[in-house]
Design an enzyme around this catalytic site. Structure first.
Site, PDB file in Angstrom:
ATOM      1  N   GLY A  16       0.801  -1.218   0.000  1.00  0.00           N
ATOM      2  CA  GLY A  16       0.000   0.000   0.000  1.00  0.00           C
ATOM      3  C   GLY A  16       0.833   1.267   0.000  1.00  0.00           C
ATOM      4  O   GLY A  16       0.597   2.185  -0.794  1.00  0.00           O
ATOM      5  N   GLY A  18       4.052   1.704  -0.830  1.00  0.00           N
ATOM      6  CA  GLY A  18       4.883   1.813  -2.020  1.00  0.00           C
ATOM      7  C   GLY A  18       4.081   2.222  -3.245  1.00  0.00           C
ATOM      8  O   GLY A  18       4.495   3.091  -4.018  1.00  0.00           O
ATOM      9  N   PHE A 119     -14.115  -0.660  16.024  1.00  0.00           N
ATOM     10  CA  PHE A 119     -12.816  -1.317  16.093  1.00  0.00           C
ATOM     11  C   PHE A 119     -12.164  -0.972  17.427  1.00  0.00           C
ATOM     12  O   PHE A 119     -12.519   0.028  18.050  1.00  0.00           O
ATOM     13  CB  PHE A 119     -11.933  -0.830  14.941  1.00  0.00           C
ATOM     14  CG  PHE A 119     -11.434  -1.936  14.057  1.00  0.00           C
ATOM     15  CD1 PHE A 119     -12.261  -2.481  13.091  1.00  0.00           C
ATOM     16  CD2 PHE A 119     -10.147  -2.441  14.199  1.00  0.00           C
ATOM     17  CE1 PHE A 119     -11.806  -3.503  12.267  1.00  0.00           C
ATOM     18  CE2 PHE A 119      -9.686  -3.464  13.385  1.00  0.00           C
ATOM     19  CZ  PHE A 119     -10.517  -3.988  12.418  1.00  0.00           C
ATOM     20  N   ASP A 220      13.904  -6.602   5.983  1.00  0.00           N
ATOM     21  CA  ASP A 220      15.123  -6.410   5.188  1.00  0.00           C
ATOM     22  C   ASP A 220      15.676  -4.987   5.273  1.00  0.00           C
ATOM     23  O   ASP A 220      16.848  -4.775   5.551  1.00  0.00           O
ATOM     24  CB  ASP A 220      14.856  -6.718   3.703  1.00  0.00           C
ATOM     25  CG  ASP A 220      14.311  -8.110   3.473  1.00  0.00           C
ATOM     26  OD1 ASP A 220      14.015  -8.810   4.450  1.00  0.00           O
ATOM     27  OD2 ASP A 220      14.169  -8.504   2.294  1.00  0.00           O
ATOM     28  N   GLN A 239       3.682  -5.290  18.115  1.00  0.00           N
ATOM     29  CA  GLN A 239       2.300  -5.617  18.459  1.00  0.00           C
ATOM     30  C   GLN A 239       1.971  -7.098  18.267  1.00  0.00           C
ATOM     31  O   GLN A 239       2.267  -7.676  17.225  1.00  0.00           O
ATOM     32  CB  GLN A 239       1.355  -4.808  17.570  1.00  0.00           C
ATOM     33  CG  GLN A 239      -0.115  -5.129  17.811  1.00  0.00           C
ATOM     34  CD  GLN A 239      -1.017  -4.086  17.206  1.00  0.00           C
ATOM     35  OE1 GLN A 239      -1.330  -4.134  16.033  1.00  0.00           O
ATOM     36  NE2 GLN A 239      -1.412  -3.114  18.003  1.00  0.00           N
ATOM     37  N   HIS A 241      -1.284  -9.249  17.900  1.00  0.00           N
ATOM     38  CA  HIS A 241      -2.723  -9.148  17.650  1.00  0.00           C
ATOM     39  C   HIS A 241      -3.415 -10.246  18.452  1.00  0.00           C
ATOM     40  O   HIS A 241      -2.984 -11.398  18.425  1.00  0.00           O
ATOM     41  CB  HIS A 241      -2.991  -9.319  16.149  1.00  0.00           C
ATOM     42  CG  HIS A 241      -4.386  -8.998  15.735  1.00  0.00           C
ATOM     43  ND1 HIS A 241      -5.470  -9.735  16.141  1.00  0.00           N
ATOM     44  CD2 HIS A 241      -4.880  -8.011  14.954  1.00  0.00           C
ATOM     45  CE1 HIS A 241      -6.573  -9.200  15.616  1.00  0.00           C
ATOM     46  NE2 HIS A 241      -6.240  -8.161  14.892  1.00  0.00           N
ATOM     47  N   LEU A 251      -4.340 -14.317  10.841  1.00  0.00           N
ATOM     48  CA  LEU A 251      -5.112 -13.235  11.433  1.00  0.00           C
ATOM     49  C   LEU A 251      -6.628 -13.448  11.309  1.00  0.00           C
ATOM     50  O   LEU A 251      -7.140 -13.804  10.258  1.00  0.00           O
ATOM     51  CB  LEU A 251      -4.741 -11.939  10.707  1.00  0.00           C
ATOM     52  CG  LEU A 251      -5.463 -10.666  11.110  1.00  0.00           C
ATOM     53  CD1 LEU A 251      -5.092 -10.256  12.520  1.00  0.00           C
ATOM     54  CD2 LEU A 251      -5.111  -9.549  10.135  1.00  0.00           C
ATOM     55  N   GLU A 254      -9.979  -7.968  14.025  1.00  0.00           N
ATOM     56  CA  GLU A 254     -10.631  -7.317  15.160  1.00  0.00           C
ATOM     57  C   GLU A 254     -12.056  -6.901  14.793  1.00  0.00           C
ATOM     58  O   GLU A 254     -12.914  -6.729  15.665  1.00  0.00           O
ATOM     59  CB  GLU A 254      -9.797  -6.085  15.505  1.00  0.00           C
ATOM     60  CG  GLU A 254     -10.065  -5.434  16.802  1.00  0.00           C
ATOM     61  CD  GLU A 254      -8.943  -4.418  17.082  1.00  0.00           C
ATOM     62  OE1 GLU A 254      -7.771  -4.830  17.165  1.00  0.00           O
ATOM     63  OE2 GLU A 254      -9.247  -3.228  17.188  1.00  0.00           O
ATOM     64  N   ARG A 285      -5.183  -3.528  21.349  1.00  0.00           N
ATOM     65  CA  ARG A 285      -4.653  -4.877  21.177  1.00  0.00           C
ATOM     66  C   ARG A 285      -3.658  -5.281  22.257  1.00  0.00           C
ATOM     67  O   ARG A 285      -3.632  -6.446  22.666  1.00  0.00           O
ATOM     68  CB  ARG A 285      -3.985  -4.969  19.801  1.00  0.00           C
ATOM     69  CG  ARG A 285      -5.006  -4.912  18.706  1.00  0.00           C
ATOM     70  CD  ARG A 285      -4.377  -4.827  17.341  1.00  0.00           C
ATOM     71  NE  ARG A 285      -5.430  -4.818  16.322  1.00  0.00           N
ATOM     72  CZ  ARG A 285      -5.204  -4.627  15.034  1.00  0.00           C
ATOM     73  NH1 ARG A 285      -3.973  -4.401  14.597  1.00  0.00           N
ATOM     74  NH2 ARG A 285      -6.200  -4.638  14.178  1.00  0.00           N
ATOM     75  N   HIS A 352       2.306  -9.356  14.996  1.00  0.00           N
ATOM     76  CA  HIS A 352       1.516  -8.744  13.942  1.00  0.00           C
ATOM     77  C   HIS A 352       2.145  -7.512  13.317  1.00  0.00           C
ATOM     78  O   HIS A 352       2.109  -7.337  12.103  1.00  0.00           O
ATOM     79  CB  HIS A 352       0.149  -8.380  14.540  1.00  0.00           C
ATOM     80  CG  HIS A 352      -0.861  -7.908  13.548  1.00  0.00           C
ATOM     81  ND1 HIS A 352      -1.204  -8.654  12.438  1.00  0.00           N
ATOM     82  CD2 HIS A 352      -1.604  -6.775  13.475  1.00  0.00           C
ATOM     83  CE1 HIS A 352      -2.127  -7.995  11.743  1.00  0.00           C
ATOM     84  NE2 HIS A 352      -2.369  -6.842  12.338  1.00  0.00           N
ATOM     85  N   ARG A 394      -0.157   0.291  18.235  1.00  0.00           N
ATOM     86  CA  ARG A 394      -0.979   0.785  17.133  1.00  0.00           C
ATOM     87  C   ARG A 394      -2.441   0.381  17.322  1.00  0.00           C
ATOM     88  O   ARG A 394      -2.736  -0.754  17.716  1.00  0.00           O
ATOM     89  CB  ARG A 394      -0.460   0.206  15.807  1.00  0.00           C
ATOM     90  CG  ARG A 394      -1.319   0.565  14.622  1.00  0.00           C
ATOM     91  CD  ARG A 394      -0.711   0.118  13.328  1.00  0.00           C
ATOM     92  NE  ARG A 394      -0.725  -1.311  13.115  1.00  0.00           N
ATOM     93  CZ  ARG A 394      -1.808  -2.031  12.809  1.00  0.00           C
ATOM     94  NH1 ARG A 394      -3.000  -1.470  12.709  1.00  0.00           N
ATOM     95  NH2 ARG A 394      -1.719  -3.339  12.619  1.00  0.00           N
ATOM     96  N   SER A 399      -2.975   1.041  10.506  1.00  0.00           N
ATOM     97  CA  SER A 399      -1.876   0.667   9.601  1.00  0.00           C
ATOM     98  C   SER A 399      -2.255   1.022   8.169  1.00  0.00           C
ATOM     99  O   SER A 399      -1.443   1.584   7.425  1.00  0.00           O
ATOM    100  CB  SER A 399      -1.559  -0.822   9.710  1.00  0.00           C
ATOM    101  OG  SER A 399      -2.705  -1.581   9.411  1.00  0.00           O
TER     102      SER A 399
END
Lengths: 579, 232
Positions: A16, A18, A119, A220, A239, A241, A251, A254, A285, A352, A394, A399
């Site tokens: 997302g 990039g 959430f 990396d 984090q 989750h 996953l 949530e 979380r 996570h 977070r 995210s």
């Protein structure tokens, strides 16, 4: 294919952040842009995000960016930089509309607006009750963001180098002038000369044994930046989750609790009522994961080994589950043989998200110290970066918001910079360090399999440096890491071929993972307090007097050096964090 | 349980043609086929090459032919296959190494259908409105992860590599039936070409192969009917 390339802006990573960066950089007609990814763009892990992207649209009930900013700061246990949270909460609203204008197929309210749901940690009026802020497309919001941005990349004819694995940054006089990448198909090294490089390579969850992260998420670029003597910010905040599928860590959003799902212990008790009386299962979380661990530790875990918790959706209308949570329903059915409509799903916390990462300014410039000294030509956005929006923990949905807001900023800023400067000198031996590293990795004594070292890393990180930590476990883990580093020198690479040598790349990635573990454990040992996702059982309280500051950790010789950066405070005074 | 895994191997640096190799290993019934492949790569033969990333059926990297049908290796469990597993690359795309095929022809077909939102009207300040009913018309085809399991299971595609293939049609469908999009005419024209949608002979292989349970054959039929209806 030629092996020397020249683009004004290079984007590393095609998730997302990039793709958003590439889109905005390439809107500047005077700037050439290329995206390099070790996968294919649509394989990026943004696609695995499920529940939604938080933005105060107010489509379901009243909401305001100020409330979102506050929740983000409180969710981050006050380590969030408050200027960042305010800009973010404002810009994410327009960014979500923009995604819709790009065709993103959000789920809809009855009156045709973008659907929103509750959430964890997202509240109305500064904590009064949960608010519908997560804009969603069923439970595949990340998939739809990734697809939509990739579609736009095709429309805008973005240049991609797929299955090119970036293994080094070309740093000259403290500035970034390009990257060196290994072409998987041929085994050849390529140099990309550039004016600006945007890092958007995601996280490092594969250092843990139970994780929601893809195999590709091996930290990396965090490691490469670190090896160049630049700092990593706040790596101790990782984090977990709460709802990973038992044992395999896949996953379960949530959003399942946002739709009314309840966590229960072996006695069937809704234990979150004891830990977060106001918003219960929708607490942030870090708190929920800790509560689950405590329930298990006190003998109230479910199952024959009393080692998991139950996610109960059975009281929710089956049609709503199928419509709004189809993917996670399928995951439970396939991987555990459990039908969430009929019976509760065994879950456990799963590694996570890295809150920490490559430190940046609000404009996404990478910085080299706690005084915000900019590294010319280097930008970062998304999970690889630490801007710091997420602070010590977070909030769910932030995210995806982070990707689109800061990916966009990175694209615009890098393009503007590239337009202003000329291509600078590139040393001809820029590939040598990478070549040496590959030769070393390929030519080891071959006593140790990659998988054995990695498995030991992942298991010990779970035991010693995951949800709960003490000086003893962290010190133990530092010793373990020293042993693993020694063993890594003898790593085995059986495949001596050039084409698609995925074994060689796994060995290289393992080296990156060990670095990531080293930063995390050192920073966690150093921080003698509990804050957000960093929970020290020997220092149980948050200590604002001594620790309301960001960690900046540097590689120094064979060890590390730790420095600090002040937290940008604002109108929200640090308070005890109750929900 | 002990499983025997036969894998069709091809290393372009050594082999003139593909050959089969057999591996024996211990596996749990709940292991994914991807876990089995990893066990072989990590414990027996590091040269085995395959793509994978998310390991739970979302990224679309690890489509392969498993016991004769196209599946994602990460979404199929050993218990559903028994103790003999046969794995080969998906068909109809050039094999580069072991399970790794050249995806370029697949993505070229995908790009032909203009797989992006087209609407040149200036956008409103907020979202474009769309009713839940209109949104539902193309819900299934938004699930596509471009894994190529469908296209490479299609007998028409095996004999005619220029057939645009089910995955591209699925992605055309996703926009043609989106009430906010204005590019349906252009896409239907692509669909109406010689190697477009009419090549489909409703073999249903694609629908059975889709790991996302997209009713692909039905989507293809809807596109055909839309061409007839709008008479392009």
């Amino acid at each position: 294919m030629k092996r020397a390339h020249k683009y004004d802006v290079i984007v590393v990573g095609a998730g997302g952040a990039g793709l958003m960066a590439a889109r905005y950089a390439s809107q500047n007609p005077n700037v050439s842009v290329a995206v390099i990814t070790k996968l294919y763009p649509t394989r990026s892990h943004t696609g695995a995000a499920q529940g939604g992207v938080g933005a105060a649209l107010g489509n379901v009930s009243e909401d305001h960016p100020e409330w979102h900013a506050f929740d983000t700061v409180k969710g981050g246990d006050y380590l969030t930089d408050q200027d960042v949270a305010e800009v973010f909460a404002r810009e994410v609203v327009e960014a979500v509309y923009e995604l819709e204008h790009m065709g993103l197929p959000f789920s809809r309210t009855p009156d045709g607006r973008i659907a929103q749901r509750k959430f964890g940690g997202h509240t109305r009026e500064f904590g009064k009750s949960a608010v519908e802020r997560a804009c969603y497309a069923a439970d595949r919001t990340g998939h739809m963001i990734l697809q939509t941005l990739y579609q736009q990349s095709i429309k805008n004819k973005v240049t991609f180098f797929n299955e090119f694995h970036v293994l080094d940054l070309v740093m000259v006089d403290g500035a970034c002038r390009g990257v060196v990448a290994y072409e998987l198909a041929t085994g050849e090294l390529h140099t990309f000369h550039s004016k600006a490089v945007i890092l958007a390579t995601g996280g490092s969850g594969r250092m843990f044994g139970v994780t929601s992260n893809a195999h590709a998420l091996t930290g990396d670029l965090m490691s490469i930046v670190w090896r160049h003597g630049l700092p990593i910010e706040d790596p101790e905040f990782f984090q977990f989750h709460p709802t990973g599928l038992y044992r395999i860590g896949v996953l379960l959003t949530e959003g399942a609790r946002g739709e009314g799902g309840i966590l229960r212990n072996a006695n069937g008790e809704r234990f979150m009522e004891r830990y977060a009386p106001t918003i219960k299962d929708l607490a942030p979380r870090d708190m929920v994961s800790r509560a689950m661990y405590l329930e298990i530790r006190e003998g109230r875990g479910a199952g024959p080994d009393k080692d998991y918790i139950l996610l109960d959706l059975t009281h929710i209308d089956g049609d709503i589950i199928e419509e709004r949570l189809p993917d996670i329903t399928e995951f439970a059915r396939i991987y555990l043989g459990v039908d969430p409509i009929k019976e509760p799903v065994p879950v456990q916390p799963t590694a996570h998200y890295a809150m920490g990462g490559v430190p940046t300014t609000l404009e996404t410039n990478v910085i080299s110290d706690g005084q915000n000294t900019i590294v010319p030509g280097l930008y970062a956005a998304g999970e690889v970066a630490c801007v710091s929006l997420h602070g010590a923990n977070r909030l769910g949905t932030n995210s995806l918001g982070d990707l689109i807001v800061f990916g966009r900023r990175a694209g615009m800023e890098a393009a503007r910079y590239a337009q202003e400067v000329q291509f600078d000198y590139l040393p001809p031996d820029n590939q040598e360090p990478t070549r040496e590293m590959l030769e070393r990795t390929r030519g080891g004594s071959g006593k140790e399999r990659v998988s054995h070292i990695r498995k030991d890393l992942q298991a010990t990180m779970m035991d010693n440096a995951s949800v709960f930590r003490t000086e003893e476990t962290l010190t133990t883990q530092l010793r373990v890491l020293e042993e693993l580093k020694e063993r890594y020198k003898d790593v085995l690479v059986e495949d001596q071929g050039q084409q698609y040598n995925t074994e060689l790349m796994e060995a290289v990635e393992l080296g990156f993972l060990i670095d990531n573990a080293e930063m995390l454990v050192n920073a966690a040992l150093n921080r003698t307090e509990s804050r957000g996702a960093h929970s020290r059982e020997d220092y149980k309280e948050r200590d604002d007097e001594n620790w309301l500051k960001h960690t900046m950790i540097y590689r120094e010789g064979n060890g590390v050096r730790i420095d600090y950066k002040p937290v940008t405070l604002g109108k929200y005074e640090p308070k005890p964090r109750v929900y | 349980m002990q499983v025997t895994v036969k894998i069709k191997r091809f290393n372009p640096e050594v082999d003139k043609r593909p050959h089969w190799e057999e591996y024996k290993l211990e596996a749990r019934p709940t292991d994914r086929v991807l876990d089995v492949l990893h066990e072989i790569k990590w414990e027996q033969d590091g040269t085995l090459a395959f793509r994978r990333s998310c390991a739970h059926g979302i990224c679309g990297s690890d489509a392969m032919m498993i016991n004769g049908v196209n599946r994602l290796a990460c979404k199929l469990l050993v218990k559903d296959l028994g103790d003999h597993i046969v794995i080969e690359p998906i068909r109809g795309l050039p094999v580069l190494k072991d399970m790794i095929v050249d995806m370029d022809p697949f993505f070229e077909s995908y790009e032909e259908v203009l797989p992006y939102f087209i609407n040149d009207d200036p956008p409103p300040a907020q979202e474009r409105l769309q009713s839940p009913e209109d949104r539902a018309l193309f819900d299934a085809t938004t699930k596509c992860i471009l894994c190529a399991a469908c296209t490479t299971s299609c007998p028409i595609f095996w004999t005619n590599g220029r057939y645009i293939g089910p995955a591209a049609i699925v992605n055309a469908h996703r926009f043609i039936f989106d009430s906010r999009d204005q590019g349906a005419g252009q896409r239907l024209e692509v669909m109406n070409r010689m190697n477009g949608v009419w090549r489909c002979r409703t073999a249903y292989n694609c629908t059975e192969a889709c790991p996302r349970d997209i009713p692909i054959t039905q989507a293809i039929e809807q596109v055909k009917r839309e061409i007839a209806r709008t008479a392009v």
